[in-house]
Design a protein around this motif. Structure first.
Motif, short mmCIF file in Angstrom:
data_model
loop_
_atom_site.label_atom_id
_atom_site.label_comp_id
_atom_site.label_asym_id
_atom_site.label_seq_id
_atom_site.Cartn_x
_atom_site.Cartn_y
_atom_site.Cartn_z
N ILE A 58 37.88 -8.02 -2.35
CA ILE A 58 38.51 -6.80 -1.83
C ILE A 58 38.04 -5.58 -2.60
O ILE A 58 37.67 -4.55 -2.00
CB ILE A 58 40.05 -6.93 -1.89
N ASP A 59 38.00 -5.68 -3.93
CA ASP A 59 37.55 -4.56 -4.75
C ASP A 59 36.09 -4.22 -4.47
O ASP A 59 35.70 -3.05 -4.43
CB ASP A 59 37.72 -4.89 -6.24
N ALA A 60 35.26 -5.26 -4.27
CA ALA A 60 33.85 -5.03 -3.99
C ALA A 60 33.67 -4.27 -2.69
O ALA A 60 32.84 -3.35 -2.60
CB ALA A 60 33.10 -6.37 -3.92
N ALA A 61 34.45 -4.61 -1.68
CA ALA A 61 34.35 -3.92 -0.39
C ALA A 61 34.84 -2.48 -0.49
O ALA A 61 34.20 -1.55 0.05
CB ALA A 61 35.17 -4.69 0.66
N LEU A 62 35.95 -2.26 -1.18
CA LEU A 62 36.53 -0.92 -1.26
C LEU A 62 35.70 0.05 -2.11
O LEU A 62 35.70 1.25 -1.88
CB LEU A 62 37.95 -1.00 -1.80
N SER A 63 35.01 -0.49 -3.11
CA SER A 63 34.27 0.37 -4.03
C SER A 63 32.79 0.50 -3.67
O SER A 63 32.06 1.26 -4.31
CB SER A 63 34.39 -0.15 -5.46
N TYR A 64 32.33 -0.23 -2.66
CA TYR A 64 30.89 -0.33 -2.37
C TYR A 64 30.27 1.03 -2.05
O TYR A 64 29.19 1.36 -2.52
CB TYR A 64 30.67 -1.31 -1.23
N THR A 65 30.95 1.84 -1.23
CA THR A 65 30.39 3.15 -0.84
C THR A 65 30.82 4.27 -1.79
O THR A 65 30.51 5.44 -1.53
CB THR A 65 30.83 3.51 0.59
N GLU A 66 31.53 3.91 -2.84
CA GLU A 66 32.05 4.87 -3.82
C GLU A 66 32.85 5.94 -3.09
O GLU A 66 33.76 5.62 -2.34
CB GLU A 66 30.89 5.44 -4.65
N ASP A 67 32.50 7.23 -3.27
CA ASP A 67 33.30 8.28 -2.63
C ASP A 67 32.55 8.97 -1.49
O ASP A 67 32.86 10.10 -1.13
CB ASP A 67 33.73 9.32 -3.67
N VAL A 68 31.56 8.28 -0.91
CA VAL A 68 30.74 8.88 0.16
C VAL A 68 31.61 9.28 1.35
O VAL A 68 31.38 10.31 1.99
CB VAL A 68 29.63 7.90 0.60
N PHE A 69 32.63 8.48 1.66
CA PHE A 69 33.49 8.77 2.81
C PHE A 69 34.90 9.16 2.36
O PHE A 69 35.89 8.83 3.03
CB PHE A 69 33.54 7.55 3.74
N ALA A 70 34.97 9.84 1.24
CA ALA A 70 36.27 10.18 0.65
C ALA A 70 36.88 11.45 1.26
O ALA A 70 38.07 11.70 1.06
CB ALA A 70 36.13 10.37 -0.86
N SER A 71 36.12 12.23 2.00
CA SER A 71 36.67 13.47 2.55
C SER A 71 37.71 13.17 3.61
O SER A 71 37.76 12.08 4.19
CB SER A 71 35.55 14.33 3.14
N THR A 72 38.54 14.16 3.90
CA THR A 72 39.63 13.97 4.86
C THR A 72 39.12 13.80 6.29
O THR A 72 39.90 13.44 7.18
CB THR A 72 40.60 15.16 4.80
N ASP A 73 37.85 14.09 6.52
CA ASP A 73 37.29 13.88 7.87
C ASP A 73 37.24 12.40 8.23
O ASP A 73 37.17 12.04 9.41
CB ASP A 73 35.87 14.47 7.95
N TRP A 74 37.25 11.55 7.19
CA TRP A 74 37.12 10.11 7.42
C TRP A 74 38.47 9.43 7.19
O TRP A 74 39.07 9.56 6.13
CB TRP A 74 36.08 9.50 6.49
#
Length: 203
Positions: A58-74
């Protein structure tokens, strides 16, 4: 003198009458050849893990893209399946979707296993909700990162789709699928370069 010759002849004749020494008929004992016993081949049984995702998966999946899609648009959501953990990001204003999956192979995997997994059946299941799809590119790096590129249609809209598969651990791969509508190629390229600078596309 005659007597001397007579004695010599007598000695000679007596020596000729002696039987010759017989050759030994004893045969030396034959050395026994040691018997060769074949050692049975050792059967290696793969050590398998549980197919159920762990917290590490679970942690590997959640952290894989780091903060690339962290904006509120996503908008992010996640799900845990029998042999996978998936994370989905939706960008409604851009009609874009990112689908990431940590896939578990309980007994490990090799190249043929990945080829079988990423086959036509996999693509048919992945694009089951689309009207049509076509693979437009396929490439990979020397360290096993794969990229498959598609064009697909759904409900009257056309999409460009990039799908990466990366070997993460001995029992886990991570796949990332980015979907953008036609006309948003720059956005797709931007995210592709940010996530996979070594293989953003197959061109």
């Amino acid at each position: 003198m005659k007597r001397t010759w007579f004695i010599l002849i007598a000695v000679f004749l007596s020596s000729c009458g002696q039987p010759a020494a017989s050759a030994s008929t004893d045969t030396p004992p034959r050395k026994e050849t040691p018997s060769i016993t074949e050692t049975p081949l050792t059967t290696v049984t793969p050590v398998c893990i549980s197919p159920e995702p762990t917290q590490e998966d679970i942690d590997a999946a959640l952290s894989y893209t780091e903060d690339v899609f962290a904006s509120t648009d996503w908008e992010q959501s996640q799900a845990v399946g029998e042999q996978s953990v998936s994370v989905t990001w939706q960008n409604i204003p851009q009609s874009a979707v990112v689908f990431l999956e940590a896939v578990i192979f309980p007994c490990g995997y090799e190249e043929p296993d990945l080829n079988y997994y990423l086959s036509d059946d996999h693509w048919d299941a992945l694009f089951a909700n689309y009207d049509s799809y076509e693979m437009t590119g396929e490439c990979e790096t020397n360290d096993g990162l794969r990229l498959y590129q598609f064009e697909a249609a759904s409900q009257g809209f056309d999409y460009n789709i990039s799908y990466w598969s990366e070997n993460d651990t001995n029992e886990r791969i991570i796949t990332t699928m980015i979907t953008f509508p036609f006309g948003s190629e720059e956005k797709l390229d931007e995210y592709s370069i940010e996530l996979f600078p070594e293989l953003p596309n197959c061109s």
